[in-house]
Write a protein that holds these residues in place. Structure first.
Motif, PDB file in Angstrom:
ATOM      1  N   SER A  20       0.850  -1.185   0.000  1.00 58.32           N
ATOM      2  CA  SER A  20       0.000   0.000   0.000  1.00 58.32           C
ATOM      3  C   SER A  20       0.886   1.235   0.000  1.00 58.32           C
ATOM      4  O   SER A  20       1.906   1.292   0.696  1.00 58.32           O
ATOM      5  CB  SER A  20      -0.928   0.007   1.210  1.00 58.32           C
ATOM      6  OG  SER A  20      -0.186   0.026   2.406  1.00 58.32           O
ATOM      7  N   LEU A  21       0.523   2.218  -0.799  1.00 62.65           N
ATOM      8  CA  LEU A  21       1.295   3.439  -0.959  1.00 62.65           C
ATOM      9  C   LEU A  21       1.046   4.379   0.217  1.00 62.65           C
ATOM     10  O   LEU A  21      -0.085   4.593   0.617  1.00 62.65           O
ATOM     11  CB  LEU A  21       0.888   4.117  -2.273  1.00 62.65           C
ATOM     12  CG  LEU A  21       1.747   5.268  -2.730  1.00 62.65           C
ATOM     13  CD1 LEU A  21       3.123   4.769  -3.138  1.00 62.65           C
ATOM     14  CD2 LEU A  21       1.084   5.972  -3.895  1.00 62.65           C
ATOM     15  N   ILE A  22       2.124   4.931   0.786  1.00 57.75           N
ATOM     16  CA  ILE A  22       2.002   5.898   1.880  1.00 57.75           C
ATOM     17  C   ILE A  22       2.167   7.312   1.325  1.00 57.75           C
ATOM     18  O   ILE A  22       1.385   8.189   1.574  1.00 57.75           O
ATOM     19  CB  ILE A  22       3.053   5.645   2.982  1.00 57.75           C
ATOM     20  CG1 ILE A  22       2.759   4.341   3.699  1.00 57.75           C
ATOM     21  CG2 ILE A  22       3.069   6.798   3.984  1.00 57.75           C
ATOM     22  CD1 ILE A  22       3.804   3.966   4.727  1.00 57.75           C
ATOM     23  N   PRO A  52       9.397   7.896  -5.816  1.00 58.51           N
ATOM     24  CA  PRO A  52       9.740   6.647  -5.143  1.00 58.51           C
ATOM     25  C   PRO A  52       8.480   6.006  -4.574  1.00 58.51           C
ATOM     26  O   PRO A  52       7.555   6.708  -4.172  1.00 58.51           O
ATOM     27  CB  PRO A  52      10.688   7.081  -4.029  1.00 58.51           C
ATOM     28  CG  PRO A  52      10.335   8.505  -3.782  1.00 58.51           C
ATOM     29  CD  PRO A  52       9.869   9.061  -5.100  1.00 58.51           C
ATOM     30  N   ARG A  53       8.432   4.702  -4.576  1.00 64.59           N
ATOM     31  CA  ARG A  53       7.272   4.010  -4.015  1.00 64.59           C
ATOM     32  C   ARG A  53       7.504   3.782  -2.532  1.00 64.59           C
ATOM     33  O   ARG A  53       8.103   2.802  -2.123  1.00 64.59           O
ATOM     34  CB  ARG A  53       7.034   2.699  -4.747  1.00 64.59           C
ATOM     35  CG  ARG A  53       6.495   2.938  -6.138  1.00 64.59           C
ATOM     36  CD  ARG A  53       6.079   1.669  -6.776  1.00 64.59           C
ATOM     37  NE  ARG A  53       7.271   0.980  -7.247  1.00 64.59           N
ATOM     38  CZ  ARG A  53       7.266  -0.238  -7.744  1.00 64.59           C
ATOM     39  NH1 ARG A  53       6.163  -0.911  -7.849  1.00 64.59           N
ATOM     40  NH2 ARG A  53       8.360  -0.795  -8.163  1.00 64.59           N
ATOM     41  N   VAL A  54       7.049   4.699  -1.724  1.00 61.33           N
ATOM     42  CA  VAL A  54       7.168   4.607  -0.275  1.00 61.33           C
ATOM     43  C   VAL A  54       5.835   4.105   0.243  1.00 61.33           C
ATOM     44  O   VAL A  54       4.798   4.677  -0.043  1.00 61.33           O
ATOM     45  CB  VAL A  54       7.506   5.979   0.343  1.00 61.33           C
ATOM     46  CG1 VAL A  54       7.610   5.870   1.846  1.00 61.33           C
ATOM     47  CG2 VAL A  54       8.789   6.515  -0.257  1.00 61.33           C
ATOM     48  N   GLY A  55       5.859   3.026   0.959  1.00 58.62           N
ATOM     49  CA  GLY A  55       4.611   2.476   1.451  1.00 58.62           C
ATOM     50  C   GLY A  55       4.842   1.379   2.451  1.00 58.62           C
ATOM     51  O   GLY A  55       5.824   1.388   3.182  1.00 58.62           O
ATOM     52  N   ARG A  56       3.920   0.451   2.466  1.00 62.94           N
ATOM     53  CA  ARG A  56       4.020  -0.702   3.371  1.00 62.94           C
ATOM     54  C   ARG A  56       3.982  -1.971   2.530  1.00 62.94           C
ATOM     55  O   ARG A  56       3.082  -2.167   1.735  1.00 62.94           O
ATOM     56  CB  ARG A  56       2.883  -0.703   4.373  1.00 62.94           C
ATOM     57  CG  ARG A  56       2.963   0.401   5.378  1.00 62.94           C
ATOM     58  CD  ARG A  56       1.982   0.181   6.533  1.00 62.94           C
ATOM     59  NE  ARG A  56       2.174   1.167   7.553  1.00 62.94           N
ATOM     60  CZ  ARG A  56       3.120   1.101   8.489  1.00 62.94           C
ATOM     61  NH1 ARG A  56       3.910   0.090   8.536  1.00 62.94           N
ATOM     62  NH2 ARG A  56       3.242   2.053   9.373  1.00 62.94           N
ATOM     63  N   LEU A  57       4.979  -2.803   2.750  1.00 59.56           N
ATOM     64  CA  LEU A  57       5.062  -4.102   2.101  1.00 59.56           C
ATOM     65  C   LEU A  57       4.765  -5.143   3.167  1.00 59.56           C
ATOM     66  O   LEU A  57       5.534  -5.292   4.111  1.00 59.56           O
ATOM     67  CB  LEU A  57       6.451  -4.330   1.511  1.00 59.56           C
ATOM     68  CG  LEU A  57       6.707  -5.686   0.886  1.00 59.56           C
ATOM     69  CD1 LEU A  57       5.873  -5.858  -0.382  1.00 59.56           C
ATOM     70  CD2 LEU A  57       8.185  -5.844   0.568  1.00 59.56           C
ATOM     71  N   MET A  58       3.618  -5.784   3.061  1.00 61.00           N
ATOM     72  CA  MET A  58       3.202  -6.787   4.037  1.00 61.00           C
ATOM     73  C   MET A  58       3.247  -6.227   5.457  1.00 61.00           C
ATOM     74  O   MET A  58       3.711  -6.876   6.380  1.00 61.00           O
ATOM     75  CB  MET A  58       4.048  -8.041   3.893  1.00 61.00           C
ATOM     76  CG  MET A  58       3.900  -8.700   2.537  1.00 61.00           C
ATOM     77  SD  MET A  58       5.030 -10.065   2.197  1.00 61.00           S
ATOM     78  CE  MET A  58       4.830 -11.093   3.619  1.00 61.00           C
ATOM     79  N   GLY A  59       2.821  -4.968   5.622  1.00 59.84           N
ATOM     80  CA  GLY A  59       2.763  -4.347   6.940  1.00 59.84           C
ATOM     81  C   GLY A  59       4.026  -3.644   7.375  1.00 59.84           C
ATOM     82  O   GLY A  59       4.042  -2.971   8.392  1.00 59.84           O
ATOM     83  N   MET A  60       5.122  -3.788   6.620  1.00 57.88           N
ATOM     84  CA  MET A  60       6.378  -3.135   6.979  1.00 57.88           C
ATOM     85  C   MET A  60       6.615  -1.952   6.060  1.00 57.88           C
ATOM     86  O   MET A  60       6.379  -2.047   4.860  1.00 57.88           O
ATOM     87  CB  MET A  60       7.548  -4.106   6.846  1.00 57.88           C
ATOM     88  CG  MET A  60       7.546  -5.195   7.891  1.00 57.88           C
ATOM     89  SD  MET A  60       8.991  -6.259   7.749  1.00 57.88           S
ATOM     90  CE  MET A  60       8.421  -7.368   6.477  1.00 57.88           C
ATOM     91  N   GLU A  61       7.097  -0.826   6.627  1.00 55.84           N
ATOM     92  CA  GLU A  61       7.402   0.326   5.794  1.00 55.84           C
ATOM     93  C   GLU A  61       8.526  -0.033   4.833  1.00 55.84           C
ATOM     94  O   GLU A  61       9.511  -0.650   5.208  1.00 55.84           O
ATOM     95  CB  GLU A  61       7.814   1.518   6.655  1.00 55.84           C
ATOM     96  CG  GLU A  61       6.651   2.123   7.398  1.00 55.84           C
ATOM     97  CD  GLU A  61       7.020   3.418   8.081  1.00 55.84           C
ATOM     98  OE1 GLU A  61       8.001   4.063   7.681  1.00 55.84           O
ATOM     99  OE2 GLU A  61       6.306   3.769   9.027  1.00 55.84           O
ATOM    100  N   THR A  62       8.355   0.384   3.583  1.00 57.68           N
ATOM    101  CA  THR A  62       9.389   0.088   2.595  1.00 57.68           C
ATOM    102  C   THR A  62      10.488   1.132   2.696  1.00 57.68           C
ATOM    103  O   THR A  62      10.222   2.305   2.931  1.00 57.68           O
ATOM    104  CB  THR A  62       8.821   0.061   1.171  1.00 57.68           C
ATOM    105  OG1 THR A  62       8.227   1.320   0.885  1.00 57.68           O
ATOM    106  CG2 THR A  62       7.826  -1.046   0.992  1.00 57.68           C
ATOM    107  N   PRO A  63      11.712   0.701   2.533  1.00 59.66           N
ATOM    108  CA  PRO A  63      12.848   1.622   2.559  1.00 59.66           C
ATOM    109  C   PRO A  63      13.017   2.298   1.197  1.00 59.66           C
ATOM    110  O   PRO A  63      12.290   2.016   0.258  1.00 59.66           O
ATOM    111  CB  PRO A  63      14.018   0.692   2.855  1.00 59.66           C
ATOM    112  CG  PRO A  63      13.589  -0.622   2.310  1.00 59.66           C
ATOM    113  CD  PRO A  63      12.089  -0.678   2.454  1.00 59.66           C
TER     114      PRO A  63
END
Length: 159
Positions: free
Chosen positions: A20-22, A34-45
């Motif tokens: 999901s996109l943040i 940049p695609r900053v979001g959550r990958l499986m509940g974890m914030e993406t770096p």
């Protein structure tokens, strides 16, 4: 659709149970954010930090957090991890898995990948079992070996 036409997908319009996109960021060109979001509940770096034998390739671990603040995705190739399974399972902080053996991984997302970006070809086979390059040569890593590796390493993501 003609061969010269390209379909454009706007990342901010995509909803997924996995990602999901943040924040789409502030890039000057639409589509280059940049695609900053959550990958499986974890914030993406911001990007993946490649490692060799558990250490970042371009930065010393103590400099890594100063130069790259926040959570980073630390990519550890399975070929590097296979050779260190015994060391990790016998270390004093073995309950923390790879993060107990390599303390500089704490606070980051650990990602076990079959592919080793440092090598042109790092995965061989693929029928029922893959072979990966390790420091001791090629080694077969099947589903059971990968599960055994994960029990010791306790990686956040395995792919």
């Amino acid at each position: 659709m003609a061969a010269t036409e390209q379909k454009t997908v706007v990342v901010s319009d995509i909803e997924s149970p996995i990602f999901s996109l943040i924040s789409p960021g502030n890039a000057p060109v639409r589509g280059a954010e940049p695609r900053v979001g959550r990958l499986m509940g974890m914030e993406t770096p911001a990007f993946t930090v490649l490692t060799g034998r558990g250490f970042p390739l371009t930065l010393r671990p103590e400099v890594n957090n100063a130069v790259l603040p926040g959570t980073q995705l630390m990519q550890l190739p399975v070929g590097d991890l296979v050779a260190r399974t015994d060391s990790v399972s016998q270390c004093p902080a073995k309950d923390d898995g790879c993060k107990g053996f390599w303390p500089h991984l704490k606070g980051h997302v650990s990602y076990c990948s079959f592919r080793d970006p440092r090598k042109d070809v790092s995965v061989y086979g693929g029928d029922s079992v893959c072979s990966v390059e390790t420091t001791g040569g090629r080694q077969k890593v099947g589903p059971q070996q990968l599960l055994d590796l994960q029990k010791v390493m306790k990686m956040d993501l395995v792919a």
